[in-house]
Design an enzyme around this catalytic site. Structure first.
Site, PDB file in Angstrom:
ATOM      1  N   ASP A 196       0.956  -1.156  -0.016  1.00 48.75           N
ATOM      2  CA  ASP A 196      -0.001  -0.108  -0.054  1.00 48.75           C
ATOM      3  C   ASP A 196       0.739   1.145  -0.024  1.00 48.75           C
ATOM      4  O   ASP A 196       1.543   1.523   0.762  1.00 48.75           O
ATOM      5  CB  ASP A 196      -0.793  -0.066   1.150  1.00 48.75           C
ATOM      6  CG  ASP A 196      -1.924   1.033   1.176  1.00 48.75           C
ATOM      7  OD1 ASP A 196      -1.546   2.184   1.001  1.00 48.75           O
ATOM      8  OD2 ASP A 196      -3.041   1.044   1.632  1.00 48.75           O
ATOM      9  N   HIS A 197       1.018   1.935  -1.048  1.00 46.08           N
ATOM     10  CA  HIS A 197       2.229   2.980  -1.251  1.00 46.08           C
ATOM     11  C   HIS A 197       1.923   3.974  -0.324  1.00 46.08           C
ATOM     12  O   HIS A 197       3.138   4.622   0.109  1.00 46.08           O
ATOM     13  CB  HIS A 197       2.261   3.484  -2.760  1.00 46.08           C
ATOM     14  CG  HIS A 197       1.403   4.337  -3.221  1.00 46.08           C
ATOM     15  ND1 HIS A 197       0.071   4.071  -3.646  1.00 46.08           N
ATOM     16  CD2 HIS A 197       1.385   5.468  -3.209  1.00 46.08           C
ATOM     17  CE1 HIS A 197      -0.527   5.104  -4.004  1.00 46.08           C
ATOM     18  NE2 HIS A 197       0.384   6.105  -3.652  1.00 46.08           N
ATOM     19  N   ASP A 254     -10.720   1.897  -4.830  1.00 42.03           N
ATOM     20  CA  ASP A 254      -9.367   2.486  -5.188  1.00 42.03           C
ATOM     21  C   ASP A 254      -8.534   3.178  -4.267  1.00 42.03           C
ATOM     22  O   ASP A 254      -7.430   3.087  -3.928  1.00 42.03           O
ATOM     23  CB  ASP A 254      -9.575   3.321  -6.630  1.00 42.03           C
ATOM     24  CG  ASP A 254      -8.213   3.819  -7.160  1.00 42.03           C
ATOM     25  OD1 ASP A 254      -7.324   2.940  -7.360  1.00 42.03           O
ATOM     26  OD2 ASP A 254      -7.954   4.884  -7.316  1.00 42.03           O
ATOM     27  N   HIS A 259      -5.527   2.913   1.005  1.00 35.01           N
ATOM     28  CA  HIS A 259      -5.042   3.907   1.632  1.00 35.01           C
ATOM     29  C   HIS A 259      -5.742   4.602   2.964  1.00 35.01           C
ATOM     30  O   HIS A 259      -5.082   4.748   4.041  1.00 35.01           O
ATOM     31  CB  HIS A 259      -4.856   5.179   0.551  1.00 35.01           C
ATOM     32  CG  HIS A 259      -4.164   4.453  -0.780  1.00 35.01           C
ATOM     33  ND1 HIS A 259      -3.365   3.394  -0.727  1.00 35.01           N
ATOM     34  CD2 HIS A 259      -4.355   4.818  -2.215  1.00 35.01           C
ATOM     35  CE1 HIS A 259      -2.950   3.192  -1.939  1.00 35.01           C
ATOM     36  NE2 HIS A 259      -3.621   3.890  -2.760  1.00 35.01           N
ATOM     37  N   LYS A 363      -5.193  19.304  -5.354  1.00 35.98           N
ATOM     38  CA  LYS A 363      -4.142  18.095  -4.964  1.00 35.98           C
ATOM     39  C   LYS A 363      -3.848  18.312  -3.574  1.00 35.98           C
ATOM     40  O   LYS A 363      -3.011  19.166  -3.063  1.00 35.98           O
ATOM     41  CB  LYS A 363      -2.927  17.782  -5.734  1.00 35.98           C
ATOM     42  CG  LYS A 363      -2.104  16.734  -5.237  1.00 35.98           C
ATOM     43  CD  LYS A 363      -1.953  15.544  -6.040  1.00 35.98           C
ATOM     44  CE  LYS A 363      -1.111  14.241  -5.579  1.00 35.98           C
ATOM     45  NZ  LYS A 363      -1.800  13.004  -5.321  1.00 35.98           N
TER      46      LYS A 363
HETATM   47  O1  LIG Z   1      -3.385   3.788  -5.657  1.00 32.89           O
HETATM   48  C1  LIG Z   1      -3.770   4.883  -5.990  1.00 32.89           C
HETATM   49  O2  LIG Z   1      -3.327   6.069  -5.741  1.00 32.89           O
HETATM   50  C2  LIG Z   1      -3.175   7.093  -6.590  1.00 32.89           C
HETATM   51  C3  LIG Z   1      -2.892   8.248  -5.681  1.00 32.89           C
HETATM   52  O3  LIG Z   1      -1.628   8.256  -5.028  1.00 32.89           O
HETATM   53  P1  LIG Z   1      -1.039   9.533  -4.412  1.00 32.89           P
HETATM   54  O4  LIG Z   1       0.256   9.020  -3.969  1.00 32.89           O
HETATM   55  O5  LIG Z   1      -0.928  10.280  -5.570  1.00 32.89           O
HETATM   56  O6  LIG Z   1      -1.790  10.125  -3.652  1.00 32.89           O
HETATM   57  C4  LIG Z   1      -4.447   7.382  -7.331  1.00 32.89           C
HETATM   58  O7  LIG Z   1      -4.412   8.568  -8.205  1.00 32.89           O
HETATM   59  C5  LIG Z   1      -4.996   6.108  -7.997  1.00 32.89           C
HETATM   60  O8  LIG Z   1      -6.161   6.199  -8.516  1.00 32.89           O
HETATM   61  C6  LIG Z   1      -5.217   4.944  -7.080  1.00 32.89           C
HETATM   62  O9  LIG Z   1      -4.912   3.583  -7.612  1.00 32.89           O
END
Ligand SMILES: O=C1O[C@H](COP(=O)(O)O)[C@@H](O)[C@H](O)[C@H]1O
Ligand SMILES: NC(=O)C1=CN([C@@H]2O[C@H](COP(=O)(O)OP(=O)(O)OC[C@H]3O[C@@H](n4cnc5c(N)ncnc54)[C@H](OP(=O)(O)O)[C@@H]3O)[C@@H](O)[C@H]2O)C=CC1
Length: 505
Positions: A196-197, A254, A259, A363
């Site tokens: 989970d990044h 998503d 997240h 953002k």
């Molecule tokens: O996992 C995902 O994350 C991105 C948003 O990542 P971020 O690090 O820029 O907050 C999201 O755009 C994407 O739809 C989703 O699959």
């Protein structure tokens, strides 16, 4: 003088069981899905940055696997172009790029097919059969189990082999269990790294530092002092080329299932006994299980879902979701807001508002902790409630808004003042991309930043009734113009409780 003055304070530390990070790592890292967007934009640049920091030994191999028929030479050319575009330090360091590309190999292979010719990959892996080996599966989730089966059929799983699974792990509880069971037939839980990044973001990890290294905060981190919590992940981008995937997922699957619920767990959990994978994940799991289940009435009152229509962002006209998707109709949400409740002693009665959306005005990913107001006001003005804002991205940092005396006003008037910290200024360093930390943690075998099977399943248990309720139209779909803050009903969700979303100044 106090007896202890001038003496070093004894700090009782829990043992950190994390492996040694001081030696450059030597490994074989197979990326299945090597020609894809994620590999080019995130994984190769992340490895390159760590190579430049001398954390990766020069005899390591990064082996790209995909079905496309490419030579290693052609793949290296593509990788070089990707590094120049996406790795911040690559354009300035040709030598490091050249040295890094020596580590990169390519094998053309359908990795979900046992009967395909696996011998080129087997040969590359045979050189250092005993060292750390990782299979990072960056393909569609429907291929995860077949890929794990094929890796096992070719006897490529050693004691120090790990598998990394990209999100999403399934589309509901049953499919998540099927992936976990299927991959779990060949890899034990200690070998499975569900990524989970968000957990790789320094600012997300910093929630732990803030809460558990600063008693001043931890002492007020509860329902006595906190009125509510907001977690927002707003994006200006639309669905881009990922429409076919996104339309089957939507914002809930998503962004929230993974997240936002991970961030919520870190904000809400009890202190873990130690910073170990087991202790940390045990505490997060308790929070996921403490989320109040959403019934039909709650879905109608406590959720909002919406889809963007055409609008304007930063002065530029942008299309609506249906045009981006190339479809006449869709029932997929690109925005949502949810009022959640964590049923624990610490959080009883404190709403946790979650909000995420594509094509929003700004953002902005942040956690807002709003403290309870002064119970008895001695001032003419009512002081604004203090807010601690943890800026996850961009402009990583935090601020605490307080009321101060307005120096110029007549009489004793209050004015909001803010203590603001930018982490980049405070720490004087670049903020690494989240994948850097995560990839190196996989190589070290450190699971602290990865999701355990029971966490994934607990998240789906909470999400699934909302998905079902929405499918039955318990909460109708709304629209919002691109470049806005979402539909008005998202504001009403908080207004009904006497709160407002914090918006960018
Ligand atoms: O996992 C995902 O994350 C991105 C948003 O990542 P971020 O690090 O820029 O907050 C999201 O755009 C994407 O739809 C989703 O699959
Ligand atoms: N892109 C992103 O920002 C994010 C992606 N993810 C997840 O990561 C995964 C990959 O995403 P993304 O890179 O965008 O996807 P892409 O569609 O861009 O890439 C998919 C890759 O998989 C390869 N591939 C497909 N089938 C096979 C197969 N049978 N054997 C070997 N290789 C195969 C494709 O190459 P070829 O056709 O040559 O085989 C290609 O390299 C998905 O699960 C996605 O949900 C998660 C978070 C963010």
């Amino acid at each position: 003088m106090a007896e202890n003055a001038g003496k070093a304070r004894t700090v009782h530390a829990a043992t950190d069981s994390r492996p040694d990070e001081s030696q450059p790592a030597s490994f074989d890292f197979v990326i299945v899905g090597a020609t894809g967007d994620l590999t080019m934009r995130k994984l190769l640049p992340a490895f390159y940055e760590r190579f430049r920091l001398k954390q990766i030994a020069a005899d390591s191999k990064i082996i790209g696997v995909a079905r496309s028929d490419l030579s290693t030479e052609t793949y290296r050319q593509r990788a070089e172009a990707a590094l120049k575009e996406f790795a911040t330090s690559a354009p300035q360091d040709e030598k490091a790029v050249r040295e890094f590309l020596e580590l990169v190999h390519y094998v053309s292979l359908d990795a979900s097919n046992t009967a395909a010719d696996w011998s080129p990959l087997e040969t590359l892996l045979a050189t250092y059969a005993a060292r750390v080996r990782v299979f990072y599966v960056a393909t569609a989730p429907k291929l995860y189990v077949a890929t794990a089966d094929a890796i096992a059929d070719h006897s490529l799983i050693t004691d120090v082999t790990r598998i990394v699974l990209e999100k999403p792990i399934g589309t509901d509880l049953a499919s998540a269990k099927a992936i976990n069971d299927g991959v779990g037939r060949h890899f034990n839980e200690e070998q499975i790294f569900r990524i989970d990044h968000y957990l790789g973001k320094q600012t997300v990890q910093n929630i732990l530092a803030l809460r558990f290294a600063n008693p001043i905060l931890e002492r007020v981190w509860n329902a006595d002092s906190i009125a509510h919590v907001q977690i927002t992940a707003a994006e200006t981008v639309g669905v881009g080329k990922r429409g076919p995937y996104y339309d089957t997922a939507g914002a809930l699957r998503d962004m929230v299932q993974n997240h936002l619920l991970q961030v919520l767990s870190l904000v809400a959990m009890e202190p873990p006994t130690a910073l170990s994978a087991m202790d940390l994940r045990d505490e997060k799991l308790k929070i996921l299980r403490a989320l109040k289940p959403m019934d039909t009435e709650a879905i109608a009152c406590d959720t909002v879902r919406a889809q963007y229509t055409a609008g304007e962002i930063d002065g530029k006209a942008v299309d609506g979701y249906l045009t981006d998707l190339g479809a006449d109709m869709s029932n997929t949400e690109t925005f949502l807001a949810i009022r959640a409740e964590v049923r624990t002693t610490r959080w009883a009665g404190v709403p946790f508002y979650l909000r995420t959306g594509k094509r929003m005005a700004h953002k902005e990913t942040e956690v807002v902790i709003e403290f309870r107001p002064q119970p008895w006001a001695i001032f003419v003005d009512s002081p604004e409630p203090s807010r601690l804002v943890l800026r996850i991205q961009p402009d990583e940092g935090m601020s605490l808004s307080l009321s101060g005396k307005d120096p110029l006003a007549e009489g004793f008037r209050l004015r909001e003042a803010s203590l603001d910290v930018s982490y980049i200024k405070a720490f004087g360093t670049r903020y690494p991309d989240s994948y850097e930390d995560l990839l190196m943690a996989v190589v070290r075998g450190d699971q602290v930043l990865f999701i355990r099977r029971d966490e994934v399943q607990a998240s789906w248990c909470w999400i699934e009734p909302i998905l079902n309720g929405w499918a039955e139209n318990a909460r109708p779909m709304e629209t919002y113009p691109a470049g806005s803050r979402g539909p008005a009903s998202s504001d009403n969700l908080l207004r009904d409780d006497g709160f407002v979303w914090k918006e960018k100044a």
